[in-house]
Design a protein around this motif. Structure first.
Motif, PDB file in Angstrom:
ATOM      1  N   ASN A  37       0.846  -1.189   0.000  1.00  0.00           N
ATOM      2  CA  ASN A  37       0.000   0.000   0.000  1.00  0.00           C
ATOM      3  C   ASN A  37       0.888   1.248   0.000  1.00  0.00           C
ATOM      4  O   ASN A  37       1.370   1.678   1.051  1.00  0.00           O
ATOM      5  N   GLU A  38       1.098   1.804  -1.193  1.00  0.00           N
ATOM      6  CA  GLU A  38       2.010   2.937  -1.337  1.00  0.00           C
ATOM      7  C   GLU A  38       1.649   4.106  -0.427  1.00  0.00           C
ATOM      8  O   GLU A  38       2.508   4.647   0.261  1.00  0.00           O
ATOM      9  N   ILE A  42       3.909   5.581   2.497  1.00  0.00           N
ATOM     10  CA  ILE A  42       4.439   6.948   2.375  1.00  0.00           C
ATOM     11  C   ILE A  42       3.991   7.792   3.563  1.00  0.00           C
ATOM     12  O   ILE A  42       4.789   8.549   4.124  1.00  0.00           O
ATOM     13  N   LYS A  43       2.752   7.626   3.967  1.00  0.00           N
ATOM     14  CA  LYS A  43       2.247   8.359   5.140  1.00  0.00           C
ATOM     15  C   LYS A  43       3.043   7.995   6.391  1.00  0.00           C
ATOM     16  O   LYS A  43       3.257   8.828   7.262  1.00  0.00           O
ATOM     17  N   ALA A  44       3.515   6.740   6.447  1.00  0.00           N
ATOM     18  CA  ALA A  44       4.310   6.270   7.588  1.00  0.00           C
ATOM     19  C   ALA A  44       5.799   6.617   7.431  1.00  0.00           C
ATOM     20  O   ALA A  44       6.625   6.102   8.174  1.00  0.00           O
ATOM     21  N   PHE A  53       7.271   4.696  -5.776  1.00  0.00           N
ATOM     22  CA  PHE A  53       6.057   5.260  -6.366  1.00  0.00           C
ATOM     23  C   PHE A  53       6.366   6.504  -7.193  1.00  0.00           C
ATOM     24  O   PHE A  53       5.814   6.685  -8.276  1.00  0.00           O
ATOM     25  N   ALA A  54       7.256   7.334  -6.716  1.00  0.00           N
ATOM     26  CA  ALA A  54       7.625   8.538  -7.474  1.00  0.00           C
ATOM     27  C   ALA A  54       8.250   8.155  -8.814  1.00  0.00           C
ATOM     28  O   ALA A  54       7.957   8.776  -9.844  1.00  0.00           O
ATOM     29  N   GLY A  55       9.100   7.131  -8.823  1.00  0.00           N
ATOM     30  CA  GLY A  55       9.705   6.685 -10.080  1.00  0.00           C
ATOM     31  C   GLY A  55       8.674   6.142 -11.044  1.00  0.00           C
ATOM     32  O   GLY A  55       8.711   6.421 -12.243  1.00  0.00           O
ATOM     33  N   SER A  56       7.736   5.372 -10.520  1.00  0.00           N
ATOM     34  CA  SER A  56       6.675   4.834 -11.356  1.00  0.00           C
ATOM     35  C   SER A  56       5.817   5.954 -11.938  1.00  0.00           C
ATOM     36  O   SER A  56       5.514   5.972 -13.131  1.00  0.00           O
TER      37      SER A  56
END
Length: 128
Positions: A37-38, A42-44, A53-56
């Motif tokens: 769960n991206e 990321i929130k954690a 996720f940024a690369g994707s």
């Protein structure tokens, strides 16, 4: 002169909106396909999840930007945006095959696995 500007501005707005919609659709599909769960990671404060996720997302946006630059019609743009989604999903699948336990490694915050995914995603976007 103003008529030409108005036409260009309208085209810009239409393609910008289409790009944003394509990115939203991609995000929903990509985050549903991955085994982690991206957004929760990321929130954690999981840096590996953020890098992956940024690369994707960047890989997909590179393809979308090129489509906006070269698409003759919105239908053509939409069809190639679907192709770009498929290419990014294939890149993710390839990285999963070459990096066993990819999602678990990202969940543990392992940056090398995340960087490999980000790099493959960006490369796929550039080739696309």
């Amino acid at each position: 002169m103003w008529s030409e500007f108005g036409t260009s501005l309208l085209s810009f707005i239409i393609y910008l909106a289409s790009g944003v919609i394509a990115i939203a659709i991609y995000t929903v599909i990509y985050t549903a396909v991955t085994a982690h769960n991206e957004f929760a990671l990321i929130k954690a404060q999981n840096q590996a999840a953020a890098v992956a996720f940024a690369g994707s997302l960047l890989g997909f946006v590179i393809a979308i930007a090129r489509l906006i630059e070269h698409a003759a019609t919105l239908v053509g743009f939409s069809l190639w945006a679907i192709v770009a989604i498929v290419v990014q999903l294939l890149a993710y699948g390839f990285v999963r095959l070459t990096c066993p336990g990819l999602s678990e490694r990202i969940e543990r915050g392992e940056l090398p696995a995340a960087t490999w995914l980000a790099g493959a995603s960006i490369a796929a976007g550039l080739l696309n």
